[in-house]
Design an enzyme around this catalytic site. Structure first.
Site, mmCIF file in Angstrom:
data_model
loop_
_atom_site.group_PDB
_atom_site.id
_atom_site.type_symbol
_atom_site.label_atom_id
_atom_site.label_comp_id
_atom_site.label_asym_id
_atom_site.label_seq_id
_atom_site.Cartn_x
_atom_site.Cartn_y
_atom_site.Cartn_z
ATOM 1 N N GLU A 173 0.826 -1.199 0.000
ATOM 2 C CA GLU A 173 0.000 0.000 0.000
ATOM 3 C C GLU A 173 0.860 1.249 0.000
ATOM 4 O O GLU A 173 1.871 1.307 0.669
ATOM 5 C CB GLU A 173 -0.895 0.047 1.238
ATOM 6 C CG GLU A 173 -2.183 -0.683 1.058
ATOM 7 C CD GLU A 173 -3.117 0.004 0.080
ATOM 8 O OE1 GLU A 173 -4.005 -0.668 -0.442
ATOM 9 O OE2 GLU A 173 -2.954 1.212 -0.171
ATOM 10 N N CYS A 188 -7.958 7.995 10.960
ATOM 11 C CA CYS A 188 -6.549 8.289 11.133
ATOM 12 C C CYS A 188 -6.080 7.812 12.492
ATOM 13 O O CYS A 188 -6.841 7.768 13.444
ATOM 14 C CB CYS A 188 -6.381 9.795 11.025
ATOM 15 S SG CYS A 188 -4.807 10.369 11.580
ATOM 16 N N CYS A 204 -5.012 11.490 14.484
ATOM 17 C CA CYS A 204 -5.983 12.570 14.627
ATOM 18 C C CYS A 204 -7.366 12.039 14.956
ATOM 19 O O CYS A 204 -8.361 12.601 14.529
ATOM 20 C CB CYS A 204 -6.052 13.411 13.376
ATOM 21 S SG CYS A 204 -4.948 12.947 12.082
ATOM 22 N N HIS A 264 -11.367 14.127 14.299
ATOM 23 C CA HIS A 264 -12.473 13.750 13.420
ATOM 24 C C HIS A 264 -13.744 13.506 14.227
ATOM 25 O O HIS A 264 -14.845 13.671 13.707
ATOM 26 C CB HIS A 264 -12.110 12.518 12.595
ATOM 27 C CG HIS A 264 -11.095 12.808 11.532
ATOM 28 N ND1 HIS A 264 -11.368 13.640 10.472
ATOM 29 C CD2 HIS A 264 -9.814 12.406 11.368
ATOM 30 C CE1 HIS A 264 -10.289 13.717 9.691
ATOM 31 N NE2 HIS A 264 -9.333 12.992 10.226
ATOM 32 N N ARG A 300 -2.903 19.620 12.587
ATOM 33 C CA ARG A 300 -2.331 19.692 11.252
ATOM 34 C C ARG A 300 -2.961 20.792 10.427
ATOM 35 O O ARG A 300 -2.601 21.003 9.288
ATOM 36 C CB ARG A 300 -2.582 18.356 10.578
ATOM 37 C CG ARG A 300 -1.404 17.702 10.025
ATOM 38 C CD ARG A 300 -1.565 16.194 10.074
ATOM 39 N NE ARG A 300 -0.933 15.712 11.255
ATOM 40 C CZ ARG A 300 -1.573 15.394 12.365
ATOM 41 N NH1 ARG A 300 -2.878 15.421 12.428
ATOM 42 N NH2 ARG A 300 -0.896 15.034 13.411
ATOM 43 N N SER A 339 -4.533 17.757 5.498
ATOM 44 C CA SER A 339 -3.520 17.321 4.538
ATOM 45 C C SER A 339 -4.026 17.392 3.103
ATOM 46 O O SER A 339 -3.237 17.419 2.171
ATOM 47 C CB SER A 339 -3.019 15.914 4.876
ATOM 48 O OG SER A 339 -2.321 15.964 6.107
ATOM 49 N N CYS A 362 -0.150 14.032 6.924
ATOM 50 C CA CYS A 362 -0.939 12.986 7.564
ATOM 51 C C CYS A 362 -1.730 12.188 6.552
ATOM 52 O O CYS A 362 -2.902 11.990 6.713
ATOM 53 C CB CYS A 362 -1.879 13.607 8.578
ATOM 54 S SG CYS A 362 -2.594 12.395 9.679
ATOM 55 N N CYS A 372 -2.058 7.804 7.505
ATOM 56 C CA CYS A 372 -2.654 7.326 8.738
ATOM 57 C C CYS A 372 -3.527 6.104 8.608
ATOM 58 O O CYS A 372 -3.643 5.326 9.533
ATOM 59 C CB CYS A 372 -3.502 8.419 9.331
ATOM 60 S SG CYS A 372 -2.603 9.929 9.430
#
Lengths: 162, 567
Positions: free
Chosen positions: B14, B61, B64, B68, B478, B501, B545, B548
């Site tokens: 990935e 993430c 973070c 969220h 961020r 990001s 970020c 994540c």
């Protein structure tokens, strides 16, 4: 006091099989009752945040999706005798994962003396909250393996009464 | 001839963030930022109960999570016009503050300091010299020769056993590493100390957010922390006093160590105030609401165009139209079907992957714009905005930072130096100090409000028939984060997260203007294309970020970073 055993399931439940570790912990919590010395943590995708949970842990079980040459749905159970071997090179900046967590724990002298990895090889990492059937089966296999391992260590695990 | 390099921090299965640069005569002339991972949280949320959205979004993430959760409940509350009890605001604000401090400390010391600090060189430093330097820089009691020596011994142990461990990835001995062994040793000592302090402040999040690593206490309409000063099972005065102790301990570290280290690195690497400005339109939002409606905030935010601090336009409430109408996302260069430029409420998420096309589509990240222009988000945008708004603590800490750097560099360094790679680190440490002051204020406000007999923490949401639209913003570590929700008959119809990001790492926009990462890399020197440390310095300064959402243990391979040089 009895040795503290931490069962840490990690992964991202939004990415199908990537969440296998978390799903295994959820299933353990649902199906069994554990003595107070066993702590089960859904570590999600957290990294350094988990450091505090390692304090005074004698045995750490990590359940996680792993990269492997084995086919998807395989289960790999290994004692991590040499955790630093798992430290990886990384520049991806917000990516403090389990390897980094162990590395930092080693630097802070709080690395649990015994670490066992219950790895599950994923098939499908696409966005979605359902796991593929073969990884679902692997999760069930891991759940039984964790219970068996605890049993071998002389730790009592009971079935949950619902 | 121009040389092309690709920095691709990918695992074998990935990918996350890939940076392509063209280098000519030792300078970057062109750059592309490509998010290599498809994220379709929006599709998972459609049809679900809006009260559950935050539980899913906080899994996006690994670092973070709380942000969220906060943006999500704010978006649904905004759609319902639902007020939030004061105690709930204070508790959320404390989580926001503590999480932000945790994140900034970890970002500087553990995720980016080693772009500047050479750990191997630290082995050659003299503990006595490092201690003398440390004592000259700040009154921090833990700059003792004894403690520094212990850290050096520990490092020697790692290197001696052939295992640099977490330090294995650094570009040690790189020609762009300029600090003396003593300075490297002092910084390495603080690297270890920072591990202790990030744990302390993270404990505040854990106590307020309940025990598990993902916070459990959020709710649309407030928080699920019952307050009862006398009961053991709820948020008691005893627990609140313990939180205060933790907050106090971390404050000294921020002001006497973190800010000082950043100033020292800024002074020693003064060149880096000239690189990395990139996009100088700055967008931030106010945060730490002090009323139930979200119209009064402890920390201001707003928009600055073309780097002109005087042009600051504030964003004033959770319903601010200037903000709500200004945000769009474009997909001309992103792997989605079409080439539209739409408001988040009107977006659709239909992936369409192609090759990496330099002039076509090349990223999974969309390209957000504010009133048609790319904007940089993050602590620098926030600090400049707060500074422009005349926010007292921001002005005070910014001035302390600039004075310290000027003293160390032996030359006057002004606020314009902040538009740079190193400036983003400086701003982040200033913001960390500002957050700390605010966190103490929130703690006091919560105590006072409980003292007045107000124990309310939750207002029940009610979902009317028909369609409602909401937006929740949050000034995350961020940068500015916004969640956009459309609710139909009590179910989610559309949901978009416009994450920090995305603003910074976005590809060229619909007018082909480069995003902040891309623009900030142009002009950077690259001493050795095989070891593009300079690229990492600039990209890391944003605290990116993208990586994540996936992490897999890899017991068979260690290689995950590849640098390819393409002639």
């Amino acid at each position: 006091m009895a040795d503290k055993i931490l069962v840490l399931g990690v992964g991202n439940v939004l990415l199908s099989d990537e969440g296998a570790g978390v799903r295994a912990v959820e299933q353990l919590q649902r199906s069994y009752v554990f003595s107070p010395q066993v702590e089960l943590i859904d570590g999600g995708t957290m990294g350094l945040d988990l450091l505090g949970y390692l304090d005074d842990t004698s045995h750490l079980f990590i359940i996680d999706a792993i990269v492997s040459s084995k086919p998807p749905g395989s289960v790999v159970i290994e004692k991590l005798l040499d955790p630093p071997a798992y430290f990886r090179q990384k520049i991806s900046p917000h990516q403090i994962g389990i390897s980094e967590l162990l590395a930092v724990a080693a630097m802070q002298d709080c690395l649990p003396p015994s670490i066992t990895l219950f790895g599950i090889v994923p098939l499908d990492l696409s966005t979605g909250i359902e796991m593929s059937p073969m990884v679902n089966a692997a999760v069930e296999q891991v759940v039984l393996a964790v219970v068996e391992e605890l049993d071998l260590m002389g730790v009592k695990v009971g079935a949950a009464s619902c | 001839m121009a040389k092309r390099i690709v920095v691709d921090p990918i695992t074998r299965i990935e990918g996350h963030l890939r940076i392509d640069c063209e280098i000519d005569n030792g300078r970057i002339t062109k750059a592309w930022s490509s998010g290599q991972m498809w994220r379709g949280i929006e599709l998972i949320l459609q049809g679900r109960d809006p009260r559950d959205a935050w539980i899913f979004t906080q899994r996006i993430c690994g670092v973070c999570t709380t942000v969220h959760a906060i943006a999500s409940v704010r978006a649904v509350e905004n759609a319902l016009n639902l007020e939030v009890p004061l105690n709930a605001q204070y508790i959320r604000n404390m989580i926001v503050g503590a999480h932000g401090i945790f994140d900034h400390i970890v970002h500087f010391y553990h995720l980016s300091a080693l772009d500047w600090v050479d750990i191997v060189s630290a082995l050659k430093g003299s503990p006595k010299g490092a201690a003398a330097l440390g004592q000259q820089l700040s009154p921090w009691p833990r700059n003792s020769e004894q403690e520094i020596k212990a850290v050096q011994e520990k490092l020697k142990g790692f290197v001696g056993s052939g295992q640099l461990g977490i330090f294995a990835s650094g570009y040690w001995g790189h020609p762009a590493m300029k600090l003396s062994p003593d300075v490297n040793l002092l910084a390495a000592t603080h690297y270890f100390q920072a591990l202790e302090y990030q744990r302390k402040i993270n404990k505040v999040v854990a106590i307020l957010g309940s025990k598990t690593p993902h916070i459990q206490n959020m709710a649309v309409g407030g928080v699920a922390n019952p307050i009862n000063p006398d009961s053991q099972s709820t948020l008691t005065i005893e627990r609140l006093l313990y939180i205060k102790t933790l907050i106090d301990e971390v404050g000294d570290f921020i002001k006497n160590v973190y800010m000082v280290d950043v100033a020292a690195i800024g002074a020693f690497y003064a060149d880096w105030t000239k690189y990395g400005a990139g996009v100088t339109n700055y967008l931030s939002v106010p945060d730490m609401p002090l009323d139930t409606k979200g119209t009064v905030f402890d920390l201001p935010g707003g928009y600055i165009g073309d780097g002109k601090v005087g042009s600051f336009k504030p964003i004033t409430s959770f319903n601010d139209d200037f903000f709500k109408q200004g945000v769009k996302e474009g997909i001309k260069h992103s792997w989605y079907k079409g080439d539209w430029d739409r408001h988040p409420w009107e977006e659709e998420t239909v992936p369409q992957h192609t090759d990496f096309q330099d002039n076509g589509k090349y990223s999974w990240v969309k390209s957000p714009t504010f009133n048609g222009k790319p904007a940089q988000v993050g602590p620098l945008a926030n600090v400049l905005g707060m500074y422009a708004a005349g926010h007292g603590p921001t002005k005070r800490y910014t001035d302390i930072m600039l004075e310290t750097v000027s003293k160390l560099a032996g030359a006057k360094v002004g606020i314009e130096a902040l538009h740079s790679t190193i400036g983003r680190h400086a701003a982040r440490s200033v913001r960390c100090a500002v957050l700390h002051d605010s966190l103490l204020g929130q703690w006091q406000s919560l105590m006072d409000n409980i003292g007045r007999g107000d124990y309310a923490t939750f207002n029940q949401p009610v979902f009317p028939k028909g369609e409602q639209r909401g937006m929740g913003f949050h000034e995350a570590p961020r940068g500015m984060l916004s969640h956009w929700v459309v609710i139909q008959d009590g179910k989610i119809k559309n949901y978009q997260c416009v994450v920090p990001s995305t603003w910074n790492a976005g590809p060229r926009n619909n007018n082909d203007a480069p995003g902040p990462y891309e623009a900030s890399l142009v002009g950077n020197p690259v001493a050795d294309p095989e070891k593009p440390l300079e690229v990492l310095r600039t990209v890391h300064s944003f605290d990116p970020c993208l990586a994540c959402a996936i992490h897999l243990l890899d017991p068979e391979s260690r290689e995950i970073v590849t640098v390819r040089t393409v002639a």
